[in-house]
Scaffold this motif. Structure first.
Motif, PDB file in Angstrom:
ATOM      1  N   ASP A  20      35.791  37.945  46.418  1.00  0.00           N
ATOM      2  CA  ASP A  20      35.781  38.698  45.166  1.00  0.00           C
ATOM      3  C   ASP A  20      35.825  40.208  45.366  1.00  0.00           C
ATOM      4  O   ASP A  20      36.060  40.949  44.425  1.00  0.00           O
ATOM      5  N   ASN A  21      35.627  40.680  46.588  1.00  0.00           N
ATOM      6  CA  ASN A  21      35.753  42.106  46.913  1.00  0.00           C
ATOM      7  C   ASN A  21      37.112  42.421  47.525  1.00  0.00           C
ATOM      8  O   ASN A  21      37.299  43.487  48.102  1.00  0.00           O
ATOM      9  N   TRP A  38      48.846  44.473  41.602  1.00  0.00           N
ATOM     10  CA  TRP A  38      49.112  43.901  40.292  1.00  0.00           C
ATOM     11  C   TRP A  38      48.708  42.429  40.266  1.00  0.00           C
ATOM     12  O   TRP A  38      48.056  41.974  39.327  1.00  0.00           O
ATOM     13  N   VAL A  39      49.105  41.668  41.299  1.00  0.00           N
ATOM     14  CA  VAL A  39      48.779  40.239  41.357  1.00  0.00           C
ATOM     15  C   VAL A  39      47.263  40.045  41.374  1.00  0.00           C
ATOM     16  O   VAL A  39      46.724  39.230  40.625  1.00  0.00           O
ATOM     17  N   VAL A  40      46.561  40.802  42.204  1.00  0.00           N
ATOM     18  CA  VAL A  40      45.105  40.681  42.288  1.00  0.00           C
ATOM     19  C   VAL A  40      44.474  40.975  40.926  1.00  0.00           C
ATOM     20  O   VAL A  40      43.598  40.238  40.464  1.00  0.00           O
ATOM     21  N   GLN A  41      44.930  42.017  40.254  1.00  0.00           N
ATOM     22  CA  GLN A  41      44.377  42.373  38.946  1.00  0.00           C
ATOM     23  C   GLN A  41      44.612  41.257  37.934  1.00  0.00           C
ATOM     24  O   GLN A  41      43.723  40.908  37.161  1.00  0.00           O
ATOM     25  N   GLN A  42      45.815  40.674  37.936  1.00  0.00           N
ATOM     26  CA  GLN A  42      46.136  39.594  37.007  1.00  0.00           C
ATOM     27  C   GLN A  42      45.272  38.361  37.260  1.00  0.00           C
ATOM     28  O   GLN A  42      44.798  37.721  36.320  1.00  0.00           O
ATOM     29  N   LEU A  43      45.064  38.029  38.522  1.00  0.00           N
ATOM     30  CA  LEU A  43      44.243  36.865  38.870  1.00  0.00           C
ATOM     31  C   LEU A  43      42.767  37.123  38.591  1.00  0.00           C
ATOM     32  O   LEU A  43      42.064  36.264  38.065  1.00  0.00           O
ATOM     33  N   ARG A  44      42.300  38.323  38.941  1.00  0.00           N
ATOM     34  CA  ARG A  44      40.895  38.675  38.716  1.00  0.00           C
ATOM     35  C   ARG A  44      40.560  38.653  37.231  1.00  0.00           C
ATOM     36  O   ARG A  44      39.513  38.148  36.828  1.00  0.00           O
ATOM     37  N   MET A  55      40.394  31.935  42.053  1.00  0.00           N
ATOM     38  CA  MET A  55      39.255  31.026  42.184  1.00  0.00           C
ATOM     39  C   MET A  55      38.117  31.563  41.331  1.00  0.00           C
ATOM     40  O   MET A  55      37.771  32.740  41.414  1.00  0.00           O
ATOM     41  N   HIS A  56      37.580  30.691  40.489  1.00  0.00           N
ATOM     42  CA  HIS A  56      36.453  31.024  39.621  1.00  0.00           C
ATOM     43  C   HIS A  56      35.417  29.922  39.745  1.00  0.00           C
ATOM     44  O   HIS A  56      35.760  28.769  39.991  1.00  0.00           O
ATOM     45  N   GLU A 107      32.146  27.606  38.038  1.00  0.00           N
ATOM     46  CA  GLU A 107      32.051  26.854  36.786  1.00  0.00           C
ATOM     47  C   GLU A 107      31.678  27.734  35.589  1.00  0.00           C
ATOM     48  O   GLU A 107      31.902  27.370  34.439  1.00  0.00           O
ATOM     49  N   ASP A 108      31.127  28.919  35.840  1.00  0.00           N
ATOM     50  CA  ASP A 108      30.789  29.850  34.762  1.00  0.00           C
ATOM     51  C   ASP A 108      31.897  30.861  34.503  1.00  0.00           C
ATOM     52  O   ASP A 108      31.739  31.764  33.688  1.00  0.00           O
ATOM     53  N   GLY A 109      33.010  30.749  35.232  1.00  0.00           N
ATOM     54  CA  GLY A 109      34.138  31.656  35.044  1.00  0.00           C
ATOM     55  C   GLY A 109      34.087  32.910  35.900  1.00  0.00           C
ATOM     56  O   GLY A 109      34.957  33.766  35.788  1.00  0.00           O
ATOM     57  N   LYS A 110      33.067  33.046  36.741  1.00  0.00           N
ATOM     58  CA  LYS A 110      32.956  34.225  37.602  1.00  0.00           C
ATOM     59  C   LYS A 110      34.052  34.186  38.670  1.00  0.00           C
ATOM     60  O   LYS A 110      34.261  33.182  39.337  1.00  0.00           O
ATOM     61  N   TYR A 111      34.744  35.306  38.829  1.00  0.00           N
ATOM     62  CA  TYR A 111      35.818  35.424  39.808  1.00  0.00           C
ATOM     63  C   TYR A 111      35.246  35.351  41.221  1.00  0.00           C
ATOM     64  O   TYR A 111      34.296  36.053  41.556  1.00  0.00           O
ATOM     65  N   LEU A 112      35.821  34.477  42.051  1.00  0.00           N
ATOM     66  CA  LEU A 112      35.341  34.294  43.425  1.00  0.00           C
ATOM     67  C   LEU A 112      36.320  34.785  44.482  1.00  0.00           C
ATOM     68  O   LEU A 112      35.949  34.928  45.640  1.00  0.00           O
TER      69      LEU A 112
END
Length: 172
Positions: free
Chosen positions: A34-35, A77-83, A110-111, A113-118
């Motif tokens: 996530d970083n 751009w891709v990272v921002q869209q996925l995040r 990857m997120h 179950e609570d939707g947090k970006y992993l």
């Protein structure tokens, strides 16, 4: 490490079993957390034989340092869209001079179950052997990408982005 068991959500495996499982995958897999730190890749081909060269010294580096400078704006751009959740997956055909290969880079958000970006799971695969197998099994053939003989229309005329394959939003 070694024969230490790891409890997973659907079973248990040893670290060695996980390592062998990941290395047996018929694709290259990388993981950035996530970083945006590149922290894993599976190793099944020697450097130089890989579809996207990775090497142990890259592990721990920022994701951007694993890509050529010319690709950095696209990677950001891709990272921002996925995040952000705007996209769950982004696919792009990689340039490849070998006509016997059709290499696709897949970036999967990857997120939890609570939707947090992993982070991002990137999997890179030469899909040409699968396409060839499918055509052989079904007796079908690929039809060339020639423009429509009557209208002269092509995919590019239809507003299709050649990089992502995504349709452009056009209004007439």
């Amino acid at each position: 490490s070694g024969d230490t068991y790891v409890k997973l959500n659907r079973g248990i495996l040893t670290v060695d079993q996980i390592d062998h499982l990941m290395n047996s995958m018929p694709m290259e897999i990388t993981y950035a957390d996530d970083n945006n730190q590149f922290i894993y890749y599976n190793y099944h081909l020697e450097e130089g034989e890989m579809l996207a060269d990775r090497h142990p010294s890259q592990v721990g580096n920022p994701l951007a340092e694993c890509h050529p400078e010319r690709a950095l704006k696209g990677v950001e751009w891709v990272v921002q869209q996925l995040r952000s959740g705007a996209l769950d997956v982004f696919r792009v055909k990689a340039p490849n001079p070998d006509p016997k290969k059709f290499v696709v880079h897949n970036y999967q958000a990857m997120h939890d179950e609570d939707g947090k970006y992993l982070g991002i799971n990137e999997y890179i695969h030469d899909i040409q052997p699968i396409v060839d197998w499918y055509l052989e099994q079904t007796g079908q053939e690929l039809v060339g990408g020639n423009p429509d003989a009557v209208s002269g229309a092509s995919a590019n005329d239809a507003g299709v982005d050649a990089v992502s394959g995504a349709s452009a939003n056009t209004s007439d």
